[in-house]
Design a protein around this motif. Structure first.
Motif, short mmCIF file in Angstrom:
data_model
loop_
_atom_site.label_atom_id
_atom_site.label_comp_id
_atom_site.label_asym_id
_atom_site.label_seq_id
_atom_site.Cartn_x
_atom_site.Cartn_y
_atom_site.Cartn_z
N GLY A 41 0.80 -1.22 0.00
CA GLY A 41 0.00 0.00 0.00
C GLY A 41 0.83 1.27 0.00
O GLY A 41 0.34 2.35 0.34
N ILE A 42 2.10 1.17 -0.37
CA ILE A 42 3.00 2.32 -0.41
C ILE A 42 2.76 3.12 -1.68
O ILE A 42 2.66 2.56 -2.77
CB ILE A 42 4.47 1.85 -0.35
N THR A 43 2.63 4.42 -1.55
CA THR A 43 2.49 5.30 -2.71
C THR A 43 3.84 5.46 -3.38
O THR A 43 4.82 5.86 -2.75
CB THR A 43 1.97 6.67 -2.29
N LEU A 44 3.89 5.12 -4.67
CA LEU A 44 5.12 5.25 -5.44
C LEU A 44 5.23 6.67 -5.97
O LEU A 44 4.29 7.20 -6.57
CB LEU A 44 5.14 4.26 -6.61
N VAL A 45 6.39 7.28 -5.75
CA VAL A 45 6.65 8.63 -6.24
C VAL A 45 7.76 8.53 -7.27
O VAL A 45 8.85 8.04 -6.99
CB VAL A 45 7.07 9.56 -5.08
N MET A 46 7.46 8.99 -8.48
CA MET A 46 8.43 8.88 -9.58
C MET A 46 8.32 10.09 -10.48
O MET A 46 7.35 10.88 -10.38
CB MET A 46 8.19 7.60 -10.38
N HIS A 47 9.27 10.25 -11.37
CA HIS A 47 9.23 11.39 -12.28
C HIS A 47 8.05 11.27 -13.23
O HIS A 47 7.65 10.17 -13.60
CB HIS A 47 10.54 11.48 -13.08
N GLU A 48 7.51 12.42 -13.60
CA GLU A 48 6.33 12.45 -14.47
C GLU A 48 6.58 11.75 -15.81
O GLU A 48 5.64 11.26 -16.44
CB GLU A 48 5.90 13.89 -14.69
N ALA A 49 7.84 11.71 -16.26
CA ALA A 49 8.15 11.02 -17.51
C ALA A 49 7.89 9.52 -17.43
O ALA A 49 7.76 8.86 -18.46
CB ALA A 49 9.60 11.28 -17.90
N ASN A 50 7.83 8.97 -16.22
CA ASN A 50 7.69 7.52 -16.05
C ASN A 50 6.32 7.07 -15.56
O ASN A 50 6.05 5.89 -15.51
CB ASN A 50 8.76 7.03 -15.06
N LYS A 51 5.46 8.00 -15.20
CA LYS A 51 4.19 7.64 -14.57
C LYS A 51 3.30 6.82 -15.50
O LYS A 51 2.75 5.78 -15.09
CB LYS A 51 3.45 8.88 -14.09
N ALA A 52 3.12 7.25 -16.73
CA ALA A 52 2.23 6.53 -17.64
C ALA A 52 2.72 5.10 -17.88
O ALA A 52 1.92 4.16 -17.97
CB ALA A 52 2.11 7.28 -18.96
N TYR A 53 4.04 4.97 -17.97
CA TYR A 53 4.64 3.65 -18.18
C TYR A 53 4.27 2.70 -17.05
O TYR A 53 3.82 1.57 -17.29
CB TYR A 53 6.15 3.84 -18.28
N PHE A 54 4.43 3.14 -15.80
CA PHE A 54 4.14 2.25 -14.67
C PHE A 54 2.66 2.15 -14.38
O PHE A 54 2.19 1.12 -13.87
CB PHE A 54 4.93 2.70 -13.44
N ASP A 55 1.89 3.18 -14.70
CA ASP A 55 0.43 3.06 -14.59
C ASP A 55 -0.07 1.90 -15.45
O ASP A 55 -0.95 1.14 -15.06
CB ASP A 55 -0.24 4.35 -15.05
N LYS A 56 0.51 1.79 -16.63
CA LYS A 56 0.09 0.73 -17.55
C LYS A 56 0.55 -0.64 -17.06
O LYS A 56 -0.25 -1.57 -16.91
CB LYS A 56 0.65 1.01 -18.94
N TRP A 57 1.86 -0.77 -16.79
CA TRP A 57 2.41 -2.10 -16.57
C TRP A 57 2.17 -2.64 -15.17
O TRP A 57 2.05 -3.85 -14.99
CB TRP A 57 3.89 -2.12 -16.92
N LEU A 58 2.07 -1.80 -14.16
CA LEU A 58 1.76 -2.31 -12.83
C LEU A 58 0.28 -2.65 -12.67
O LEU A 58 -0.11 -3.29 -11.69
CB LEU A 58 2.19 -1.30 -11.76
N ASN A 59 -0.54 -2.23 -13.64
CA ASN A 59 -1.97 -2.60 -13.65
C ASN A 59 -2.27 -3.72 -14.64
O ASN A 59 -3.44 -4.09 -14.80
CB ASN A 59 -2.82 -1.38 -13.98
#
Length: 488
Positions: A343-361
């Motif tokens: 349940g940890i909120t991941l904080v990353m650069h905006e350039a990477n958010k869409a990438y991990f939104d897709k693949w972690l879901n």
């Protein structure tokens, strides 16, 4: 046709043949000047590369498996001839096993005269031209217009093939630019026979007069066998001997034993600040009612779980609320299932958010991980240039680095009160009694530029890749690797 006409044609053909033989020297000379190799006796170049495991594909019709080679560096001494290439390898593990980090190393000495090794020297654009100038090369022209090329062919005096035939190199030189576009040679192979080894070079850049390709693509038997994005090159490097000298075998490496639980440990850097060790390093920071982690899921899910457990041990009775992801590379994010499931909120650069939104879901039915079994959805927050975490007493600043070729959106964590900076991949501390990295060869100079630009006041550096011996790095340690640059 009259005898006088026949004689004239014969003279023209003889003249053309003679001119072609002489023209090879001119072609090679013009290309050497354009490439800036006239006074070059050695080179070094570095970047990101990949090898392919020849013949080890799962299907005979598919390309060979790829192995990434990070921090790839090759040095060549054309006079010996000798060469050494080094890199860091990373293998994605089967589910449940730890990630595999290793060292790639290739050493070629005059004693290793087999063509399978020596060709690595002479297929380079610089080596090809130097060998052509010394070995009675021939030249012919082919193509037309923008595709017109000089085809230069030569054979080394040694080694010879097992059958006694000389090996052959064929280089294609662009008529307009005089730069080497491609080099071909042939190598014996028990399956592929006379196996064609073809290496193309493109996107040439300049380094103090030396032309070097930005991209290298090699095929063997028609399949990709080596790729490289070249980030820089140096003619006649001052540290050539160090680059060519293999280090003593290491006594051991970081991380847990293969197939076993990751090793874990920690050390207190300041009140409420802990460096978590035993593999890729993480930083745990205590706030009034929660914990923040820098690099919460590197290497593997098992490593991510070990980091979380150790953070909870040294800072008990507080939840881990945030996990700062340094950048998107797989060796730093292959364990993100662990913090997501926590349940940890991941904080990353905006350039990477869409990438991990897709693949972690993405569905995880074939190899259910902690995300699948927990039912948790990833919570991701994006950072631009800066974000500040504070509880009024403790402050952690997250900053994006600029001008770092290694990765866009590379984040560091800065603790101004404690004078600590946590970072990944910009600089690895050299082992004791080894020379520092060449200025400009890696990103440690750009790292110093960024820290000075941001006005960081620090004395302790925490690298995700633990130095040897495993310890934090002082500011003095860091600046000692940049000769001539004063400590600010």
């Amino acid at each position: 046709m009259g005898s006088r006409t026949i004689g004239a044609v014969a003279l023209m053909l003889l003249a053309a043949t003679t001119a072609g033989a002489q023209d090879a020297k001119t072609v090679i000379s013009n290309s050497a000047k354009a490439m800036g190799v006239d006074s070059v006796t050695s080179v070094s170049y570095f970047g990101v590369a990949a090898n392919y495991n020849l013949g080890q594909n799962s299907n005979a019709s598919n390309p060979w498996p790829r192995q990434n080679l990070n921090d790839y560096v090759r040095a060549i001494d054309f006079a010996q001839p000798a060469s050494r290439a080094t890199a860091v390898t990373y293998a994605m593990p089967p589910q449940g096993n730890p990630a595999s980090m290793g060292q790639f190393q290739q050493n070629i000495t005059p004693a290793q005269a087999a063509w399978g090794q020596q060709l690595e020297i002479w297929i380079t654009p610089w080596g090809f031209l130097k060998g052509a100038a010394a070995n009675s090369a021939t030249s012919r022209a082919t193509g037309s217009g923008a595709n017109r090329q000089y085809v230069v062919t030569w054979s080394p005096a040694a080694p010879k093939s097992p059958g006694g035939q000389p090996y052959k190199l064929v280089g294609y030189i662009n008529v307009q630019s005089n730069l080497v576009d491609k080099v071909e040679t042939w190598l014996e192979h028990p399956i592929y026979g006379d196996m064609l080894v073809s290496t193309s070079y493109s996107g040439y850049r300049d380094s103090n007069g030396l032309k070097f390709p930005a991209e290298i693509r090699q095929t063997r038997a028609g399949w990709p066998s080596f790729d490289m994005f070249v980030q820089g090159a140096t003619a006649n490097p001052a540290n050539l001997q160090a680059l060519l000298t293999p280090p003593a075998p290491p006594a051991g490496g970081a991380g847990g034993p293969p197939g076993g639980a990751p090793q874990v440990g920690s050390e207190k850097l300041a009140d409420g600040v802990y460096r978590i060790t035993g593999g890729y390093v993480a930083l745990a920071v205590e706030f009034a009612d929660h914990i923040l982690l820098f690099e919460p899921g590197p290497q593997s899910e098992a490593r991510g779980k070990a980091i979380i457990a150790e953070a909870k041990r040294v800072i008990p009775n507080k939840p881990i609320r945030y996990g700062i992801v340094s950048h998107h590379h797989a060796d730093h994010t292959s364990g993100l299932a662990a913090p997501v499931a926590e349940g940890i909120t991941l904080v990353m650069h905006e350039a990477n958010k869409a990438y991990f939104d897709k693949w972690l879901n993405a569905p995880r039915t074939l190899a259910p991980d902690a995300i699948a079994t927990s039912g948790k959805k990833p919570v991701i927050e994006a950072v631009g240039d800066k974000r500040v975490f504070t509880d009024g007493n403790r402050t952690v600043e997250v900053h994006a680095m600029k001008g770092i070729a290694h990765a866009d959106g590379l984040l560091v964590a800065y603790l101004p009160k404690e004078g600590i900076v946590a970072y990944a991949d910009m600089f690895n501390m050299p082992a004791p009694n080894t020379p520092p990295p060449a200025v400009g060869m890696f990103t440690h100079v750009a790292m110093a530029d960024n820290f000075e630009r941001l006005g960081f006041k620090y004395n302790t550096l925490v690298s995700v890749h633990a130095p040897a011996p495993d310890r934090p790095i002082t500011k003095a340690d860091f600046y000692a690797t940049i000769p001539g640059r004063p400590v600010p």
